[in-house]
Scaffold this motif. Structure first.
Motif, PDB file in Angstrom:
ATOM      1  N   LEU A  18       0.728  -1.146   0.235  1.00 46.08           N
ATOM      2  CA  LEU A  18      -0.126   0.171   0.060  1.00 46.08           C
ATOM      3  C   LEU A  18       0.844   1.337   0.073  1.00 46.08           C
ATOM      4  O   LEU A  18       2.086   1.216   0.455  1.00 46.08           O
ATOM      5  N   ARG A  19       0.315   2.347  -0.535  1.00 46.25           N
ATOM      6  CA  ARG A  19       0.983   3.357  -0.531  1.00 46.25           C
ATOM      7  C   ARG A  19       0.037   4.467   0.068  1.00 46.25           C
ATOM      8  O   ARG A  19      -0.792   4.920  -0.316  1.00 46.25           O
ATOM      9  N   LEU A  20       0.707   5.054   1.372  1.00 48.89           N
ATOM     10  CA  LEU A  20      -0.003   6.180   2.100  1.00 48.89           C
ATOM     11  C   LEU A  20       0.360   7.404   1.511  1.00 48.89           C
ATOM     12  O   LEU A  20       1.620   7.728   1.377  1.00 48.89           O
ATOM     13  N   SER A  21      -0.698   8.596   1.413  1.00 53.44           N
ATOM     14  CA  SER A  21      -0.019   9.953   1.248  1.00 53.44           C
ATOM     15  C   SER A  21      -0.704  10.796   2.300  1.00 53.44           C
ATOM     16  O   SER A  21      -1.895  10.783   2.768  1.00 53.44           O
ATOM     17  N   CYS A  22       0.187  11.704   2.382  1.00 56.26           N
ATOM     18  CA  CYS A  22      -0.277  13.057   3.398  1.00 56.26           C
ATOM     19  C   CYS A  22      -0.128  14.136   2.663  1.00 56.26           C
ATOM     20  O   CYS A  22       0.861  14.704   2.196  1.00 56.26           O
ATOM     21  N   ALA A  23      -1.358  14.938   2.480  1.00 62.93           N
ATOM     22  CA  ALA A  23      -1.330  16.363   1.646  1.00 62.93           C
ATOM     23  C   ALA A  23      -1.403  17.195   2.830  1.00 62.93           C
ATOM     24  O   ALA A  23      -2.293  17.308   3.971  1.00 62.93           O
ATOM     25  N   ALA A  24      -0.394  18.329   2.937  1.00 63.43           N
ATOM     26  CA  ALA A  24      -0.318  19.366   3.764  1.00 63.43           C
ATOM     27  C   ALA A  24      -1.116  20.601   3.034  1.00 63.43           C
ATOM     28  O   ALA A  24      -1.014  20.821   2.025  1.00 63.43           O
ATOM     29  N   SER A  25      -1.592  21.511   4.044  1.00 65.14           N
ATOM     30  CA  SER A  25      -2.329  22.669   3.891  1.00 65.14           C
ATOM     31  C   SER A  25      -1.365  23.782   3.407  1.00 65.14           C
ATOM     32  O   SER A  25      -1.720  24.778   3.122  1.00 65.14           O
ATOM     33  N   ARG A  26      -0.178  23.796   3.412  1.00 69.54           N
ATOM     34  CA  ARG A  26       0.872  24.743   3.509  1.00 69.54           C
ATOM     35  C   ARG A  26       2.028  24.180   2.867  1.00 69.54           C
ATOM     36  O   ARG A  26       2.236  22.937   2.910  1.00 69.54           O
ATOM     37  N   SER A  27       3.121  24.975   2.308  1.00 72.38           N
ATOM     38  CA  SER A  27       4.340  24.426   1.964  1.00 72.38           C
ATOM     39  C   SER A  27       4.967  23.886   3.001  1.00 72.38           C
ATOM     40  O   SER A  27       5.005  24.059   4.276  1.00 72.38           O
ATOM     41  N   ILE A  28       5.627  22.712   2.576  1.00 74.15           N
ATOM     42  CA  ILE A  28       6.102  21.872   3.634  1.00 74.15           C
ATOM     43  C   ILE A  28       7.917  21.997   3.685  1.00 74.15           C
ATOM     44  O   ILE A  28       8.501  21.318   4.272  1.00 74.15           O
ATOM     45  N   ARG A  71       8.961  12.532   0.428  1.00 79.89           N
ATOM     46  CA  ARG A  71       8.449  13.939   0.489  1.00 79.89           C
ATOM     47  C   ARG A  71       8.613  14.608  -0.709  1.00 79.89           C
ATOM     48  O   ARG A  71       9.461  14.350  -1.384  1.00 79.89           O
ATOM     49  N   ASP A  72       7.503  15.337  -1.293  1.00 75.84           N
ATOM     50  CA  ASP A  72       7.699  16.067  -2.294  1.00 75.84           C
ATOM     51  C   ASP A  72       7.307  17.337  -1.956  1.00 75.84           C
ATOM     52  O   ASP A  72       6.249  17.802  -1.751  1.00 75.84           O
ATOM     53  N   ASN A  73       8.338  18.558  -1.668  1.00 76.80           N
ATOM     54  CA  ASN A  73       8.292  19.729  -1.241  1.00 76.80           C
ATOM     55  C   ASN A  73       7.224  20.638  -2.546  1.00 76.80           C
ATOM     56  O   ASN A  73       6.753  21.727  -1.995  1.00 76.80           O
ATOM     57  N   ALA A  74       7.275  20.190  -3.713  1.00 79.96           N
ATOM     58  CA  ALA A  74       6.742  20.945  -4.915  1.00 79.96           C
ATOM     59  C   ALA A  74       4.980  20.733  -4.700  1.00 79.96           C
ATOM     60  O   ALA A  74       4.257  21.516  -4.840  1.00 79.96           O
ATOM     61  N   GLU A  75       4.646  19.439  -3.965  1.00 81.76           N
ATOM     62  CA  GLU A  75       3.378  19.030  -4.077  1.00 81.76           C
ATOM     63  C   GLU A  75       2.925  19.069  -2.745  1.00 81.76           C
ATOM     64  O   GLU A  75       1.666  19.077  -2.372  1.00 81.76           O
ATOM     65  N   ASN A  76       3.960  19.417  -1.839  1.00 79.21           N
ATOM     66  CA  ASN A  76       3.486  19.307  -0.302  1.00 79.21           C
ATOM     67  C   ASN A  76       2.762  18.130   0.158  1.00 79.21           C
ATOM     68  O   ASN A  76       1.649  17.926   0.790  1.00 79.21           O
ATOM     69  N   THR A  77       3.546  16.837  -0.250  1.00 82.43           N
ATOM     70  CA  THR A  77       2.938  15.914   0.364  1.00 82.43           C
ATOM     71  C   THR A  77       4.116  14.937   1.100  1.00 82.43           C
ATOM     72  O   THR A  77       5.330  15.188   0.657  1.00 82.43           O
TER      73      THR A  77
END
Length: 115
Positions: A18-28, A71-77
Protein backbone atom coordinates in the motif's frame (compact mmCIF):
# COMPACT_ATOMS: atom_id res chain seq x y z
CA UNK A 1 0.43 25.88 11.65
CA UNK A 2 -0.52 23.16 9.17
CA UNK A 3 -3.42 20.82 8.45
CA UNK A 4 -2.59 17.28 7.38
CA UNK A 5 -4.85 14.85 5.52
CA UNK A 6 -3.92 11.21 5.05
CA UNK A 7 -5.19 8.91 2.32
CA UNK A 8 -4.45 5.55 0.77
CA UNK A 9 -5.35 3.15 3.55
CA UNK A 10 -7.37 0.00 3.03
CA UNK A 11 -7.49 -3.77 3.25
CA UNK A 12 -4.58 -5.76 1.84
CA UNK A 13 -3.47 -9.37 2.05
CA UNK A 14 -0.26 -10.34 3.82
CA UNK A 15 2.71 -9.77 1.54
CA UNK A 16 0.91 -7.00 -0.33
CA UNK A 17 1.68 -3.32 -0.70
CA UNK A 18 0.00 0.00 0.00
CA UNK A 19 1.06 3.58 -0.51
CA UNK A 20 -0.11 6.17 2.00
CA UNK A 21 -0.08 9.85 1.19
CA UNK A 22 -0.31 12.90 3.45
CA UNK A 23 -1.31 16.25 1.96
CA UNK A 24 -0.34 19.42 3.81
CA UNK A 25 -2.31 22.67 3.77
CA UNK A 26 0.81 24.78 3.30
CA UNK A 27 4.31 24.57 1.95
CA UNK A 28 6.32 21.84 3.63
CA UNK A 29 9.68 23.03 2.37
CA UNK A 30 10.40 24.78 5.65
CA UNK A 31 9.23 21.92 7.85
CA UNK A 32 12.31 20.07 9.01
CA UNK A 33 10.70 16.93 10.38
CA UNK A 34 7.82 15.00 8.83
CA UNK A 35 6.88 11.52 9.84
CA UNK A 36 4.45 8.66 10.07
CA UNK A 37 3.16 7.00 13.21
CA UNK A 38 0.67 4.20 13.79
CA UNK A 39 -1.65 3.00 16.51
CA UNK A 40 -3.06 -0.51 16.74
CA UNK A 41 -6.14 -1.26 18.87
CA UNK A 42 -5.22 -1.36 22.54
CA UNK A 43 -1.72 -0.06 21.89
CA UNK A 44 -0.01 3.29 22.23
CA UNK A 45 0.81 5.31 19.16
CA UNK A 46 4.24 4.31 17.87
CA UNK A 47 6.72 5.98 15.58
CA UNK A 48 7.20 4.41 12.13
CA UNK A 49 9.42 6.66 10.02
CA UNK A 50 10.80 10.21 9.75
CA UNK A 51 12.15 12.32 6.91
CA UNK A 52 14.02 15.60 7.33
CA UNK A 53 14.10 18.63 5.05
CA UNK A 54 17.45 17.40 3.78
CA UNK A 55 15.95 14.07 2.79
CA UNK A 56 17.47 12.06 5.62
CA UNK A 57 15.28 9.12 6.66
CA UNK A 58 15.03 6.91 9.73
CA UNK A 59 12.81 3.91 10.37
CA UNK A 60 11.67 1.82 13.28
CA UNK A 61 13.21 -1.63 13.37
CA UNK A 62 9.82 -3.22 12.77
CA UNK A 63 9.46 -1.64 9.29
CA UNK A 64 13.06 -1.13 8.19
CA UNK A 65 13.65 -2.65 4.76
CA UNK A 66 9.92 -2.85 4.00
CA UNK A 67 8.67 0.76 4.24
CA UNK A 68 9.96 3.85 2.46
CA UNK A 69 9.14 7.42 3.43
CA UNK A 70 9.44 10.23 0.89
CA UNK A 71 8.48 13.89 0.57
CA UNK A 72 7.60 16.09 -2.38
CA UNK A 73 8.11 19.72 -1.43
CA UNK A 74 6.57 20.91 -4.71
CA UNK A 75 3.34 18.98 -4.10
CA UNK A 76 3.41 19.44 -0.31
CA UNK A 77 3.02 15.73 0.32
CA UNK A 78 4.78 13.09 2.36
CA UNK A 79 4.23 9.46 1.37
CA UNK A 80 4.80 6.07 2.95
CA UNK A 81 5.34 3.14 0.60
CA UNK A 82 4.63 -0.08 2.48
CA UNK A 83 5.74 -3.41 1.02
CA UNK A 84 5.71 -6.97 2.33
CA UNK A 85 2.91 -6.08 4.70
CA UNK A 86 2.26 -8.26 7.72
CA UNK A 87 -0.84 -8.67 9.89
CA UNK A 88 1.01 -6.88 12.70
CA UNK A 89 1.18 -3.77 10.50
CA UNK A 90 -2.58 -3.39 10.97
CA UNK A 91 -3.20 0.01 12.56
CA UNK A 92 -4.41 3.53 12.02
CA UNK A 93 -1.57 5.44 10.39
CA UNK A 94 -1.02 9.11 11.20
CA UNK A 95 0.99 11.79 9.45
CA UNK A 96 2.99 14.14 11.69
CA UNK A 97 4.73 17.48 11.26
CA UNK A 98 7.00 19.09 13.82
CA UNK A 99 7.05 22.90 13.64
CA UNK A 100 8.91 24.87 16.31
CA UNK A 101 8.42 22.14 18.90
CA UNK A 102 4.69 21.89 18.16
CA UNK A 103 3.39 18.58 16.83
CA UNK A 104 0.63 18.51 14.20
CA UNK A 105 -1.37 15.40 13.32
CA UNK A 106 -3.71 14.26 10.61
CA UNK A 107 -6.92 12.37 11.28
CA UNK A 108 -5.40 9.02 10.37
CA UNK A 109 -6.06 6.33 7.77
CA UNK A 110 -6.83 2.69 8.53
CA UNK A 111 -4.57 -0.06 7.22
CA UNK A 112 -5.74 -3.64 7.66
CA UNK A 113 -3.54 -6.57 6.67
CA UNK A 114 -5.60 -9.76 6.61
CA UNK A 115 -6.67 -12.70 4.51
Amino acid sequence: QVQLVESGGGLVQPGGSLRLSCAASRSIGGINTLGWYRQAPGNQREWVATITSGGGTTYSDSVKGRFTISRDNAENTVDLQMNSLKPEDTAVYYCNAQIFFVSYWGQGTQVTVST
